[in-house]
Design a protein around this motif. Structure first.
Motif, PDB file in Angstrom:
ATOM      1  N   ASN A  83      -9.808 -66.936  17.544  1.00  0.00           N
ATOM      2  CA  ASN A  83     -10.922 -66.768  16.611  1.00  0.00           C
ATOM      3  C   ASN A  83     -10.663 -65.571  15.715  1.00  0.00           C
ATOM      4  OD1 ASN A  83     -13.310 -66.872  15.258  1.00  0.00           O
ATOM      5  ND2 ASN A  83     -14.598 -66.268  16.982  1.00  0.00           N
ATOM      6  N   LEU A  84     -10.225 -65.853  14.472  1.00  0.00           N
ATOM      7  CA  LEU A  84      -9.980 -64.805  13.479  1.00  0.00           C
ATOM      8  C   LEU A  84     -11.103 -64.752  12.446  1.00  0.00           C
ATOM      9  CD1 LEU A  84      -6.193 -65.593  12.822  1.00  0.00           C
ATOM     10  CD2 LEU A  84      -7.159 -64.001  14.491  1.00  0.00           C
ATOM     11  N   ASP A  85     -12.139 -65.537  12.635  1.00  0.00           N
ATOM     12  CA  ASP A  85     -13.226 -65.681  11.670  1.00  0.00           C
ATOM     13  C   ASP A  85     -13.939 -64.343  11.448  1.00  0.00           C
ATOM     14  OD1 ASP A  85     -15.173 -66.687  10.013  1.00  0.00           O
ATOM     15  OD2 ASP A  85     -16.351 -67.577  11.633  1.00  0.00           O
ATOM     16  N   ARG A  86     -14.065 -63.958  10.185  1.00  0.00           N
ATOM     17  CA  ARG A  86     -14.749 -62.696   9.879  1.00  0.00           C
ATOM     18  C   ARG A  86     -16.236 -62.878   9.613  1.00  0.00           C
ATOM     19  NH1 ARG A  86     -11.253 -63.054   5.067  1.00  0.00           N
ATOM     20  NH2 ARG A  86     -12.413 -64.106   3.400  1.00  0.00           N
ATOM     21  N   GLY A  87     -16.722 -64.120   9.683  1.00  0.00           N
ATOM     22  CA  GLY A  87     -18.148 -64.369   9.514  1.00  0.00           C
ATOM     23  C   GLY A  87     -18.560 -64.431   8.053  1.00  0.00           C
ATOM     24  N   LEU A  88     -19.863 -64.516   7.807  1.00  0.00           N
ATOM     25  CA  LEU A  88     -20.407 -64.585   6.455  1.00  0.00           C
ATOM     26  C   LEU A  88     -20.660 -63.173   5.936  1.00  0.00           C
ATOM     27  CD1 LEU A  88     -22.891 -67.527   7.027  1.00  0.00           C
ATOM     28  CD2 LEU A  88     -20.784 -67.609   5.705  1.00  0.00           C
ATOM     29  N   PRO A  89     -20.484 -62.961   4.633  1.00  0.00           N
ATOM     30  CA  PRO A  89     -20.614 -61.597   4.090  1.00  0.00           C
ATOM     31  C   PRO A  89     -22.038 -61.059   4.142  1.00  0.00           C
ATOM     32  CG  PRO A  89     -20.285 -63.205   2.329  1.00  0.00           C
ATOM     33  CD  PRO A  89     -20.076 -63.932   3.614  1.00  0.00           C
ATOM     34  N   GLY A  90     -23.050 -61.917   3.993  1.00  0.00           N
ATOM     35  CA  GLY A  90     -24.436 -61.460   3.975  1.00  0.00           C
ATOM     36  C   GLY A  90     -25.259 -62.124   5.058  1.00  0.00           C
ATOM     37  N   LYS A  91     -26.548 -61.753   5.096  1.00  0.00           N
ATOM     38  CA  LYS A  91     -27.444 -62.326   6.093  1.00  0.00           C
ATOM     39  C   LYS A  91     -27.995 -63.631   5.563  1.00  0.00           C
ATOM     40  CE  LYS A  91     -30.464 -60.381   9.579  1.00  0.00           C
ATOM     41  NZ  LYS A  91     -31.422 -59.309   9.916  1.00  0.00           N
TER      42      LYS A  91
ATOM     43  N   ARG B 237     -16.126 -71.283   4.522  1.00  0.00           N
ATOM     44  CA  ARG B 237     -15.881 -72.688   4.185  1.00  0.00           C
ATOM     45  C   ARG B 237     -16.913 -73.605   4.852  1.00  0.00           C
ATOM     46  NH1 ARG B 237     -10.863 -74.491   2.297  1.00  0.00           N
ATOM     47  NH2 ARG B 237      -9.470 -72.848   1.641  1.00  0.00           N
ATOM     48  N   MET B 238     -17.228 -73.331   6.107  1.00  0.00           N
ATOM     49  CA  MET B 238     -18.233 -74.139   6.791  1.00  0.00           C
ATOM     50  C   MET B 238     -19.564 -74.078   6.057  1.00  0.00           C
ATOM     51  SD  MET B 238     -17.719 -75.958   9.627  1.00  0.00           S
ATOM     52  CE  MET B 238     -19.310 -75.842  10.421  1.00  0.00           C
ATOM     53  N   HIS B 239     -19.914 -72.895   5.575  1.00  0.00           N
ATOM     54  CA  HIS B 239     -21.211 -72.732   4.917  1.00  0.00           C
ATOM     55  C   HIS B 239     -21.271 -73.500   3.597  1.00  0.00           C
ATOM     56  CE1 HIS B 239     -24.896 -70.616   5.741  1.00  0.00           C
ATOM     57  NE2 HIS B 239     -25.037 -70.315   4.463  1.00  0.00           N
ATOM     58  N   ARG B 240     -20.104 -73.773   3.015  1.00  0.00           N
ATOM     59  CA  ARG B 240     -20.072 -74.499   1.734  1.00  0.00           C
ATOM     60  C   ARG B 240     -19.923 -76.002   1.902  1.00  0.00           C
ATOM     61  NH1 ARG B 240     -15.849 -73.535  -1.402  1.00  0.00           N
ATOM     62  NH2 ARG B 240     -14.625 -72.121  -0.113  1.00  0.00           N
ATOM     63  N   CYS B 241     -19.857 -76.471   3.143  1.00  0.00           N
ATOM     64  CA  CYS B 241     -19.767 -77.918   3.378  1.00  0.00           C
ATOM     65  C   CYS B 241     -21.047 -78.604   2.893  1.00  0.00           C
ATOM     66  CB  CYS B 241     -19.558 -78.210   4.865  1.00  0.00           C
ATOM     67  SG  CYS B 241     -17.918 -77.784   5.465  1.00  0.00           S
ATOM     68  N   SER B 242     -20.882 -79.660   2.119  1.00  0.00           N
ATOM     69  CA  SER B 242     -22.075 -80.313   1.564  1.00  0.00           C
ATOM     70  C   SER B 242     -21.744 -81.726   1.122  1.00  0.00           C
ATOM     71  CB  SER B 242     -22.603 -79.498   0.380  1.00  0.00           C
ATOM     72  OG  SER B 242     -23.714 -80.130  -0.205  1.00  0.00           O
ATOM     73  N   PHE B 243     -22.767 -82.613   1.238  1.00  0.00           N
ATOM     74  CA  PHE B 243     -22.663 -83.950   0.652  1.00  0.00           C
ATOM     75  C   PHE B 243     -22.923 -83.900  -0.849  1.00  0.00           C
ATOM     76  CE2 PHE B 243     -23.961 -85.246   5.051  1.00  0.00           C
ATOM     77  CZ  PHE B 243     -22.800 -85.922   5.359  1.00  0.00           C
ATOM     78  N   LEU B 244     -23.529 -82.827  -1.317  1.00  0.00           N
ATOM     79  CA  LEU B 244     -23.926 -82.706  -2.712  1.00  0.00           C
ATOM     80  C   LEU B 244     -22.723 -82.366  -3.585  1.00  0.00           C
ATOM     81  CD1 LEU B 244     -27.162 -80.625  -2.147  1.00  0.00           C
ATOM     82  CD2 LEU B 244     -26.977 -83.105  -2.424  1.00  0.00           C
ATOM     83  N   THR B 245     -22.819 -82.741  -4.829  1.00  0.00           N
ATOM     84  CA  THR B 245     -21.741 -82.481  -5.787  1.00  0.00           C
ATOM     85  C   THR B 245     -21.966 -81.130  -6.441  1.00  0.00           C
ATOM     86  OG1 THR B 245     -21.522 -84.845  -6.246  1.00  0.00           O
ATOM     87  CG2 THR B 245     -20.566 -83.319  -7.843  1.00  0.00           C
ATOM     88  N   SER B 246     -21.025 -80.241  -6.221  1.00  0.00           N
ATOM     89  CA  SER B 246     -21.074 -78.941  -6.886  1.00  0.00           C
ATOM     90  C   SER B 246     -19.659 -78.384  -6.938  1.00  0.00           C
ATOM     91  CB  SER B 246     -22.004 -77.969  -6.159  1.00  0.00           C
ATOM     92  OG  SER B 246     -21.522 -77.694  -4.872  1.00  0.00           O
ATOM     93  N   ALA B 247     -19.489 -77.372  -7.792  1.00  0.00           N
ATOM     94  CA  ALA B 247     -18.145 -76.846  -8.011  1.00  0.00           C
ATOM     95  C   ALA B 247     -17.575 -76.183  -6.768  1.00  0.00           C
ATOM     96  CB  ALA B 247     -18.170 -75.859  -9.174  1.00  0.00           C
ATOM     97  N   ASP B 248     -18.420 -75.541  -5.952  1.00  0.00           N
ATOM     98  CA  ASP B 248     -17.909 -74.789  -4.800  1.00  0.00           C
ATOM     99  C   ASP B 248     -18.129 -75.492  -3.466  1.00  0.00           C
ATOM    100  OD1 ASP B 248     -20.631 -74.574  -4.757  1.00  0.00           O
ATOM    101  OD2 ASP B 248     -20.646 -72.485  -4.079  1.00  0.00           O
TER     102      ASP B 248
END
Length: 550
Positions: free
Chosen positions: A57-65, A120-131
Motif C-alpha cells: 500500500n503506497l497510496d498517499r490518500g486524497l489531498p483534502g477532506k 484515481r478511485m475518487h474520479r471513477c464515474s459513469f458520467l462524461t467529463s474531462a477528468d
C-alpha cells in the motif's frame, strides 16, 4: 565432602569421554543446520486454511477532506478484503520486498496500490467529463486505470489467478456503488434537467398526437381559469382598454365572453382533436420549450424519486456495497490483517528464520535426554572396573552415592542446554523472546528431568549394548511422541494431550511460550517447569530404589 569428591571424579570422566561431546553438542548442531537449510519457509508457521493475499500500500490518500471516504481508498479496499473470514491479508511495506518475494517464488501474486490510487478511485464515474476515470474493461476492472497493479509469479498461475479474481471482486464491490451513487445524485438535478431540455429543444415539430393528448390538461386549465372569480374583471379591464371611452360597448363584449365560455372550451377541444390544425400548431414548437426552468425544478426531484421507487430493492444513493444492496455492513476484521515478516531468514544459513525458533528448542530438549547414553556408559564402565563395589565399601549411603552421580550429570546437562541456546542465537539468529530470564529455570528443570531419566536407565542397564539399545530407543520414542521430531502444532489435539505423559512435551510447550509467542503465558511456563521437576523427582526416586551397586 565425599559427595563433591565423587561428583568431581564423575565430571572429569564425563568431560573426558569424546562420545559425550559428539552426542550432546556436535550432533544437535549439525541436525539443526541441515534441517534449517533443507526446510521450506512455511515450516514452523501455524496451519492456516485461509487464502493469503499480499498487499503493498503506497497510496498517499486524497489531498483534502471529503464526505466519503473518511480514509484512503486503498484502506477501504483492504477493509473489504479483510471482512472475508477465509482471507488473510498480508501487508508488505516495500514494493522492492514484494518484487523479491515474487522473484524467489515465495508469493504467487502481490497487489500494489500506487501513490495516486485514491485520487484515481475518487474520479471513477459513469458520467462524461474531462477528468473522469472509466475503470471497466472487457475482463472486469482495469487495474492500471485505478493506479493499481498485480505482480505475479508466472510459475504459479493457478494461485495468481485466484488472487486476481478475489481482487477483481473486491474492487467491483467498492467501485460500483461509488460510481452508481455519483451518477444517481445527478438524476433530476438542475444540470440534468437542463441537459434534457436542451436535447428536447432539437425535437421539432411536436407531433399532433402529443398535442391531442394534452387536450384534457388544456381543458382543465380553461375551466379553472374561466371559473376563477377574478377572471371576469381581467376580461372587462382588457376590453375597456381596447374600446376606449365606449364603456357600454366594452362591458357588453366582456359579458358576451363571460357567458359563452362553455362554447369557447368546446371549440378549443374540437381544435385539439383536429389533426390538421395540430400539425400546423405544433410545427414551430419544440419539446424543450415545455421544460421551462420552473418545470425542471418541479420535475427533477420527482424523476429521482420515481427511479428509486422503480428499483426499490436497491439504494442508488449509497456509496458502499452493503448500502447499495440493502444488506448487512461489511466491516474490516483487524485479526485478518497481518504485517509481513521475513520468516525465511538471510544469508547462507538462513539466519533469523522462523524455523530456528522451532528447531533449536526441539533438539535442545531431545538431546538433553541423550545424556542417558553418556551416563549409562559411565555406570557400565565403573561396574567393569569394580568402582561400584569399592563405593559400597566406603562409608557412603546410597543417597550420597546417587547425589554424587547426579550432580555432575546435571552440570553437563545445564552446560549443554546453555550452549545450544547460545549457538542458536549466534549461529542461526534465533531470538530468546521477550522474557529470556525465564529460559534459565526452564533449562534447569529440563536438565533435572533428563538427568533423572539418565540415572534411572543407568541403574537398570548392565552392559554397553543394553545402554545403547535402551537409551536410543527410549529417547527416540519419547522424542517422536512428544513432538521433538515435528512441530507440536501439526499434531492432532488428541495426540497433543497424550504427549504430555513425556517430559519433552512440557518442555516444548514452555519453549513455545517463551520463544514463539510475543506475550508468553508465564503461568504456563511455570507449570511446565513444575511438571519437569516432578518428572525428575520421580525418575530419581526410582533410580535410588532400583540402583544396584554390585
Amino acid at each position: 565432602m565425599p559427595i563433591l569428591t565423587l561428583a568431581a571424579k564423575d565430571l572429569r570422566l564425563l568431560l573426558r569421554d569424546p562420545r559425550s561431546a559428539v552426542i550432546l553438542l556436535v550432533t544437535p548442531l549439525l541436525l539443526i543446520l541441515v534441517l534449517g537449510l533443507a526446510l521450506g519457509e512455511g515450516f514452523g508457521e501455524k496451519p492456516d486454511d485461509r487464502l493469503r493475499i499480499s498487499v503493498v500500500n503506497l497510496d498517499r490518500g486524497l489531498p483534502g477532506k471529503v464526505p466519503f471516504p473518511e480514509k484512503p481508498w486503498s484502506e477501504v479496499v483492504i477493509d473489504d478484503m479483510s471482512a472475508t473470514q477465509d482471507i488473510r491479508l498480508e501487508i508488505i511495506r516495500d514494493r522492492g520486498e514484494a518484487e523479491r518475494l515474487i522473484a524467489k517464488n515465495r508469493r504467487a501474486a502481490v497487489i500494489v496500490f500506487e501513490e495516486d490510487f485514491s485520487e484515481r478511485m475518487h474520479r471513477c464515474s459513469f458520467l462524461t467529463s474531462a477528468d473522469s476515470v472509466n475503470p471497466f474493461g472487457r475482463d472486469g476492472v482495469r487495474l492500471n486505470q485505478l493506479g493499481a497493479s498485480l505482480l505475479n509469479d508466472r510459475t504459479q498461475p493457478v494461485s495468481a489467478s485466484i488472487i486476481e479474481q478475489v481482487t477483481q471482486v473486491t474492487l467491483l464491490r467498492v467501485v460500483i456503488p461509488w460510481m452508481i451513487g455519483k451518477a444517481f445524485a445527478r438524476v433530476g438535478d438542475e444540470k440534468f434537467m437542463e441537459l434534457v431540455a436542451n436535447r428536447l429543444n432539437g425535437v421539432k415539430p411536436i407531433a399532433p398526437e402529443v398535442l391531442q393528448e394534452l387536450d384534457p390538461v388544456v381543458q382543465k386549465l380553461l375551466v379553472a381559469l374561466t371559473s376563477d372569480k377574478d377572471f371576469p374583471k381581467i376580461v372587462l379591464d382588457e376590453f375597456r382598454a381596447t374600446k376606449g371611452s365606449n364603456f357600454f360597448k366594452a362591458s357588453e363584449d366582456a359579458l358576451v365572453i363571460a357567458n359563452r365560455k362553455g362554447e369557447f372550451q368546446r371549440a378549443v377541444h374540437k381544435a385539439f382533436q383536429n389533426r390538421a390544425i395540430m400539425e400546423r400548431v405544433g410545427k414551430d414548437v419544440a419539446f424543450g420549450e415545455v421544460l421551462t426552468p420552473s418545470v425542471q425544478k418541479q420535475v427533477g426531484p420527482t424523476v429521482k424519486r420515481g427511479v428509486g421507487d422503480l428499483f426499490s430493492n436497491y439504494n442508488f444513493e449509497a456509496t458502499r456495497w452493503s448500502d447499495l444492496v440493502k444488506s448487512d455492513t461489511r466491516e474490516g476484521v483487524a485479526a485478518n490483517r497481518i504485517e509481513y515478516h521475513d520468516t525465511a531468514g538471510s544469508g547462507v544459513l538462513n539466519r533469523g528464520a522462523l524455523r530456528y525458533q522451532i528447531l533449536v528448542p526441539s533438539y535442545t530438549v531431545m538431546f538433553a535426554f541423550f545424556l542417558v547414553l553418556s551416563v549409562g556408559w559411565l555406570f557400565v564402565g565403573e561396574r567393569k572396573h569394580g568402582t561400584m563395589v569399592r563405593l559400597r565399601a566406603a562409608p557412603l549411603t546410597r543417597g550420597q552415592i546417587l547425589l554424587g552421580k547426579l550432580l555432575p550429570c546435571l552440570a553437563v546437562s545445564l552446560l549443554q542446554g546453555a550452549f545450544l541456546l547460545a549457538a542458536g542465537q549466534l549461529l542461526f539468529g534465533m531470538t530468546w523472546g521477550s522474557r529470556p530470564e525465564l529460559l534459565l529455570p526452564l533449562v534447569a528443570s529440563t536438565s533435572f528431568a533428563a538427568v533423572g531419566l539418565a540415572i534411572l536407565v543407568a541403574s537398570v542397564a548392565r552392559t554397553e549394548t543394553q545402554v545403547a539399545v535402551y537409551g536410543t530407543l527410549l529417547v527416540l520414542v519419547l522424542g517422536g511422541v512428544s513432538g521433538s521430531l515435528m512441530p507440536r502444532d501439526l499434531m492432532p489435539e488428541q495426540m497433543k494431550t497424550i504427549s504430555l505423559v513425556t517430559p519433552h512435551a512440557w518442555a516444548l510447550d514452555a519453549y513455545n511460550q517463551l520463544l514463539a509467542t510475543p506475550a508468553p503465558d508465564i503461568s504456563a511456563v511455570l507449570t511446565a517447569c513444575a511438571a519437569l521437576c516432578a518428572f525428575g523427582a520421580v525418575f530419581t526416586a526410582l533410580a535410588w530404589w532400583r540402583m544396584d551397586l554390585e
